[in-house]
Write an enzyme that holds these catalytic residues in place. Structure first.
Site, PDB file in Angstrom:
ATOM      1  N   ARG A  90     -34.380  -1.025  50.917  1.00  7.54           N
ATOM      2  CA  ARG A  90     -33.567  -2.221  51.163  1.00  7.54           C
ATOM      3  C   ARG A  90     -33.307  -2.237  52.672  1.00  7.54           C
ATOM      4  NH1 ARG A  90     -27.920  -1.247  49.429  1.00  7.54           N
ATOM      5  NH2 ARG A  90     -28.471  -1.774  47.286  1.00  7.54           N
TER       6      ARG A  90
ATOM      7  N   ALA B 292     -23.708  -1.955  58.478  1.00  9.99           N
ATOM      8  CA  ALA B 292     -22.325  -2.414  58.342  1.00  9.99           C
ATOM      9  C   ALA B 292     -21.331  -1.567  59.129  1.00  9.99           C
ATOM     10  CB  ALA B 292     -21.938  -2.406  56.869  1.00  9.99           C
TER      11      ALA B 292
ATOM     12  N   HIS C 265     -27.262 -12.181  54.356  1.00  7.19           N
ATOM     13  CA  HIS C 265     -26.783 -13.532  54.038  1.00  7.19           C
ATOM     14  C   HIS C 265     -27.141 -14.485  55.164  1.00  7.19           C
ATOM     15  CE1 HIS C 265     -23.972 -10.429  52.525  1.00  7.19           C
ATOM     16  NE2 HIS C 265     -24.268 -11.033  51.393  1.00  7.19           N
TER      17      HIS C 265
ATOM     18  N   LYS D 159     -23.407   6.325  46.910  1.00 13.44           N
ATOM     19  CA  LYS D 159     -23.277   6.827  48.282  1.00 13.44           C
ATOM     20  C   LYS D 159     -23.227   8.345  48.221  1.00 13.44           C
ATOM     21  CE  LYS D 159     -21.180   2.843  50.471  1.00 13.44           C
ATOM     22  NZ  LYS D 159     -21.602   1.937  49.396  1.00 13.44           N
TER      23      LYS D 159
ATOM     24  N   ASP E  70     -27.338   4.158  49.046  1.00 15.06           N
ATOM     25  CA  ASP E  70     -26.875   3.306  50.150  1.00 15.06           C
ATOM     26  C   ASP E  70     -26.860   4.114  51.440  1.00 15.06           C
ATOM     27  OD1 ASP E  70     -26.442   1.155  48.474  1.00 15.06           O
ATOM     28  OD2 ASP E  70     -24.259   1.345  48.428  1.00 15.06           O
TER      29      ASP E  70
HETATM   30  P1  FDA Z   1     -24.000 -11.479  59.343  1.00 18.01           P
HETATM   31  O1  FDA Z   1     -22.637 -11.072  58.892  1.00 18.01           O
HETATM   32  O2  FDA Z   1     -24.650 -10.727  60.436  1.00 18.01           O
HETATM   33  O3  FDA Z   1     -23.970 -12.995  59.699  1.00 18.01           O
HETATM   34  C1  FDA Z   1     -25.035 -13.636  60.409  1.00 18.01           C
HETATM   35  C2  FDA Z   1     -25.035 -15.108  60.088  1.00 18.01           C
HETATM   36  O4  FDA Z   1     -25.401 -15.284  58.718  1.00 18.01           O
HETATM   37  C3  FDA Z   1     -23.680 -15.781  60.216  1.00 18.01           C
HETATM   38  O5  FDA Z   1     -23.425 -16.146  61.536  1.00 18.01           O
HETATM   39  C4  FDA Z   1     -23.854 -16.960  59.292  1.00 18.01           C
HETATM   40  O6  FDA Z   1     -24.620 -17.951  59.918  1.00 18.01           O
HETATM   41  C5  FDA Z   1     -24.675 -16.361  58.166  1.00 18.01           C
HETATM   42  N1  FDA Z   1     -23.805 -15.853  57.085  1.00 18.01           N
HETATM   43  C6  FDA Z   1     -23.364 -14.599  56.913  1.00 18.01           C
HETATM   44  N2  FDA Z   1     -22.581 -14.499  55.820  1.00 18.01           N
HETATM   45  C7  FDA Z   1     -22.503 -15.749  55.322  1.00 18.01           C
HETATM   46  C8  FDA Z   1     -21.850 -16.326  54.209  1.00 18.01           C
HETATM   47  N3  FDA Z   1     -21.096 -15.602  53.386  1.00 18.01           N
HETATM   48  N4  FDA Z   1     -22.005 -17.653  53.979  1.00 18.01           N
HETATM   49  C9  FDA Z   1     -22.755 -18.425  54.809  1.00 18.01           C
HETATM   50  N5  FDA Z   1     -23.409 -17.914  55.876  1.00 18.01           N
HETATM   51  C10 FDA Z   1     -23.289 -16.620  56.130  1.00 18.01           C
HETATM   52  N6  FDA Z   1     -24.936  -2.001  55.117  1.00 18.01           N
HETATM   53  C11 FDA Z   1     -25.058  -0.652  55.322  1.00 18.01           C
HETATM   54  O7  FDA Z   1     -24.754  -0.178  56.409  1.00 18.01           O
HETATM   55  N7  FDA Z   1     -25.498   0.154  54.315  1.00 18.01           N
HETATM   56  C12 FDA Z   1     -25.879  -0.332  53.103  1.00 18.01           C
HETATM   57  O8  FDA Z   1     -26.289   0.432  52.232  1.00 18.01           O
HETATM   58  C13 FDA Z   1     -25.769  -1.737  52.878  1.00 18.01           C
HETATM   59  N8  FDA Z   1     -26.113  -2.314  51.700  1.00 18.01           N
HETATM   60  C14 FDA Z   1     -26.126  -3.681  51.572  1.00 18.01           C
HETATM   61  C15 FDA Z   1     -26.603  -4.273  50.401  1.00 18.01           C
HETATM   62  C16 FDA Z   1     -26.721  -5.660  50.326  1.00 18.01           C
HETATM   63  C17 FDA Z   1     -27.266  -6.271  49.083  1.00 18.01           C
HETATM   64  C18 FDA Z   1     -26.330  -6.489  51.436  1.00 18.01           C
HETATM   65  C19 FDA Z   1     -26.457  -7.978  51.388  1.00 18.01           C
HETATM   66  C20 FDA Z   1     -25.809  -5.898  52.553  1.00 18.01           C
HETATM   67  C21 FDA Z   1     -25.686  -4.511  52.640  1.00 18.01           C
HETATM   68  N9  FDA Z   1     -25.165  -3.919  53.781  1.00 18.01           N
HETATM   69  C22 FDA Z   1     -25.281  -2.556  53.933  1.00 18.01           C
HETATM   70  C23 FDA Z   1     -24.406  -4.718  54.762  1.00 18.01           C
HETATM   71  C24 FDA Z   1     -25.271  -5.181  55.922  1.00 18.01           C
HETATM   72  O9  FDA Z   1     -25.621  -4.084  56.725  1.00 18.01           O
HETATM   73  C25 FDA Z   1     -24.536  -6.200  56.801  1.00 18.01           C
HETATM   74  O10 FDA Z   1     -23.398  -5.579  57.354  1.00 18.01           O
HETATM   75  C26 FDA Z   1     -24.072  -7.449  56.073  1.00 18.01           C
HETATM   76  O11 FDA Z   1     -25.028  -7.897  55.141  1.00 18.01           O
HETATM   77  C27 FDA Z   1     -23.789  -8.575  57.097  1.00 18.01           C
HETATM   78  O12 FDA Z   1     -24.968  -8.958  57.745  1.00 18.01           O
HETATM   79  P2  FDA Z   1     -25.741 -10.319  57.338  1.00 18.01           P
HETATM   80  O13 FDA Z   1     -27.144 -10.202  57.817  1.00 18.01           O
HETATM   81  O14 FDA Z   1     -25.579 -10.509  55.876  1.00 18.01           O
HETATM   82  O15 FDA Z   1     -25.003 -11.494  58.054  1.00 18.01           O
END
Ligand code: FDA
Length: 283
Positions: free
Chosen positions: A160, A165, A203, A75, A109
């Protein structure tokens, strides 16, 4: 008062690199590639920023020594961005010089929106100098990302894509999950069309399944992109994706400064609170 590490254990591999090596090996043995991240952000003094770069250089040595299949994530606020931009750039380039010698890859990141522009500016300079040894992250939720994705895709950057977040205001960012998912899908299409190897950090089954369907329908082979997920979440899904022939990578954070990262994971999903509690009650 500092919370004990047991709280963070579910999402953080260890408080030191040495402590994290067995977990990293275990994941590599399951054929999952890694991105190691030394936790920390918003460093306020030059010495800590300099020490951080030294620690990252040691980490590159450690990855080699332990024969881990891992890149690293950093970062910019850990490299002194809040102190002075030039100082931060020098720190980053010092690390990238070594990474290039190790033939390693460093991802910058993406942090909160106050830092988006400067992060992208520094990244573009870094890409000019270090080519495919450096990549960055785009957050779908930001309105600006539509343009940023197009610009970086034209430059052939290693991106990526994530939702984002950080809690961002409605003035600059989408707020509804459905809208963020649509933006993520549109940006995925651009990255798949214009870059060699995009990475999708999510995820979310809806997005994972959509990417699978979209790539099959458009005859894009499974080795042209990568799914990335965070340590402690959905490891079985990653193994499954791997078995289906997709490229996978787990983001593995470690270090003592885990509180901000840990807090973001709890805020993201209420189920994560349960994960933490269940880890605490397990031996
Ligand atoms: P989200 O939390 O939005 O969930 C959506 C749906 O996905 C849920 O309702 C559920 O159905 C399913 N789900 C989610 N988590 C689950 C679990 N553990 N088990 C089962 N189902 C699940 N952010 C940022 O601002 N800067 C960055 O540099 C990064 N880097 C980064 C690297 C990597 C490898 C990842 C995976 C993520 C990031 N992020 C990030 C974080 C990203 O921005 C985000 O906040 C999280 O990944 C949460 O979003 P999701 O799309 O994963 O699912």
């Amino acid at each position: 008062m500092k919370l004990p590490f047991i709280f963070a254990k579910r999402f953080v591999a260890g408080e030191s690199f040495t402590e994290s090596v067995p977990k990293a090996k275990e994941l590599n043995n399951k054929d999952l590639k890694l991105t190691l991240d030394l936790l920390g952000e918003n460093v306020k003094d030059r010495q800590t920023a300099t020490d951080t770069v030294d620690s990252y250089i040691k980490l590159l040595d450690g990855i080699k020594e332990h024969d881990l299949d891992s890149s690293i994530s950093i970062k910019l606020t850990m490299m002194g961005l809040d102190i002075d931009e030039d100082f931060c750039r020098e720190n980053l380039f010092r690390l990238l010089d070594i990474a290039q010698k190790h033939d390693q890859f460093v991802r910058i990141d993406m942090e909160g929106s106050d830092n988006t522009q400067i992060t992208l500016d520094i990244f573009k300079e870094a890409q000019k100098k270090y080519g495919n040894h450096v990549g960055t992250v785009i957050q779908s939720m930001l309105y600006r990302s539509k343009n940023d994705i197009n610009e970086l895709a034209e430059m052939g950057s290693d991106i990526r894509l994530v939702k984002g977040a950080y809690n961002e205001p409605a003035k600059i960012a989408l707020q509804k999950m459905a809208d963020i998912r649509e933006a993520f899908k549109d940006q995925t299409k651009v990255l798949l069309a214009k870059t060699d190897f995009p990475r999708f950090g999510t995820h979310d089954d809806e997005l994972v399944n959509w990417i699978k369907d979209y790539t099959i329908e458009n005859d894009i082979s499974k080795d042209r992109f990568e799914f990335q997920m965070l340590y402690g979440l959905r490891e079985e899904t990653m193994v499954q994706l791997n078995e289906e022939g997709y490229k996978t990578r787990i983001y593995v954070p470690f270090g003592t400064d885990w509180l901000p990262y840990f807090t973001r994971r709890l805020a993201e999903r209420k189920e994560n609170i349960w994960f933490v509690l269940s880890t605490m009650f397990k031996k």
